[in-house]
Design an enzyme around this catalytic site. Sequence first.
Site, PDB file in Angstrom:
ATOM      1  N   LEU A  93       0.838  -1.194   0.000  1.00 30.69           N
ATOM      2  CA  LEU A  93       0.000   0.000   0.000  1.00 30.69           C
ATOM      3  C   LEU A  93       0.875   1.246   0.000  1.00 30.69           C
ATOM      4  CD1 LEU A  93      -2.630  -1.279   2.605  1.00 30.69           C
ATOM      5  CD2 LEU A  93      -3.049  -0.878   0.174  1.00 30.69           C
ATOM      6  N   TYR A 148       1.326   3.174   7.989  1.00 37.90           N
ATOM      7  CA  TYR A 148       0.987   3.011   6.575  1.00 37.90           C
ATOM      8  C   TYR A 148       1.751   1.827   6.007  1.00 37.90           C
ATOM      9  CZ  TYR A 148       5.063   6.194   5.720  1.00 37.90           C
ATOM     10  OH  TYR A 148       6.293   6.803   5.702  1.00 37.90           O
ATOM     11  N   CYS A 149       1.153   1.194   5.010  1.00 34.74           N
ATOM     12  CA  CYS A 149       1.677  -0.031   4.400  1.00 34.74           C
ATOM     13  C   CYS A 149       2.080  -1.056   5.463  1.00 34.74           C
ATOM     14  CB  CYS A 149       2.866   0.280   3.491  1.00 34.74           C
ATOM     15  SG  CYS A 149       3.247  -1.049   2.318  1.00 34.74           S
ATOM     16  N   PRO A 150       1.141  -1.423   6.349  1.00 37.93           N
ATOM     17  CA  PRO A 150       1.485  -2.362   7.423  1.00 37.93           C
ATOM     18  C   PRO A 150       1.797  -3.760   6.887  1.00 37.93           C
ATOM     19  CG  PRO A 150      -0.895  -2.043   7.323  1.00 37.93           C
ATOM     20  CD  PRO A 150      -0.289  -1.065   6.342  1.00 37.93           C
ATOM     21  N   LYS A 161       7.191   2.495  14.398  1.00 29.81           N
ATOM     22  CA  LYS A 161       7.686   1.959  13.124  1.00 29.81           C
ATOM     23  C   LYS A 161       8.550   2.989  12.393  1.00 29.81           C
ATOM     24  CE  LYS A 161       5.923   0.389   8.609  1.00 29.81           C
ATOM     25  NZ  LYS A 161       4.732  -0.089   7.877  1.00 29.81           N
TER      26      LYS A 161
END
Length: 282
Positions: A93, A148-150, A161
């Site tokens: 993502l 975001y973009c996990p 993160k």
Amino acid sequence: MSGFTELFMNKEWRFWDQSMSGRASSALESFAADDMLCELVGKGESLPTIRTWVHEKTVVLGIQDHRLPHIGAGRKVIEEHGYQSIVRNSGGLAVVLDGGVLNISILVSEQHNAIDIHAGYDIMVEFVRHLFPQIADRIEAYEIVGSYCPGSYDLSVDGKKFAGISQRRLRHGIAVQIYLCIEGSGSERAALIRDFYESGLDGEETKFVYPVIMPEVMASVSEIMGVSVTVQDTVIHVQRLMNHMMSNVRMQSLQPTETDLYMFYLTRVVERNQKMLAKTDK
């Protein structure tokens, strides 16, 4: 750990640094470069390679992102923040690239020895731990909800993160790619992606579940360490680490013999990106 040592120790590798030279270019050029290297390294026509790359103010969208019900409005929000948007040629993502984010690609061949998905991710996790020995024992790899973009290989310290890892496999070659938020504010980058999803969804329910971004769960390496760490410092550390581990490191950018293959992959990713973005403009 033994696999990591076996891969790197006393071997000949190539180092291609585009952390400065590639900044003004499109991130699509980096995806083309990695695809080209994937094929050449996979076939044994190029040495295993580490490539460092940086691109200015770009949000790289995943396939699912361009299917948002109001993707046009979402992309407009990205532009209002001063960023451009592209769609990458692999899964995942939306992620943020800018001058404070260092991307590292490790490209290896599995022509003679298969490397499973988890082993590919573990190679990068160990590399990052070697890169940042000050926090190595605190770095954990698990999905950070709200980032975001996990993914299962989000890298974090104390739940914050700072990096995400992806993989691309092509013609016996493997590209393990990581984005490392080195400088600046991790939460500000996350807030940009939060605003993108809020506008792109506009309250609509979708079959695909998009992440609910919580900016406070993301940070940069500088914020985590509490000292100023720069992208260029980190690139120097990458080179030192390679020189320490490997028998010979060749500093090698795009070679004349590689130009045609690079242009083939660049044309492909550019055309695909145009096709994807054309759908978002309807």
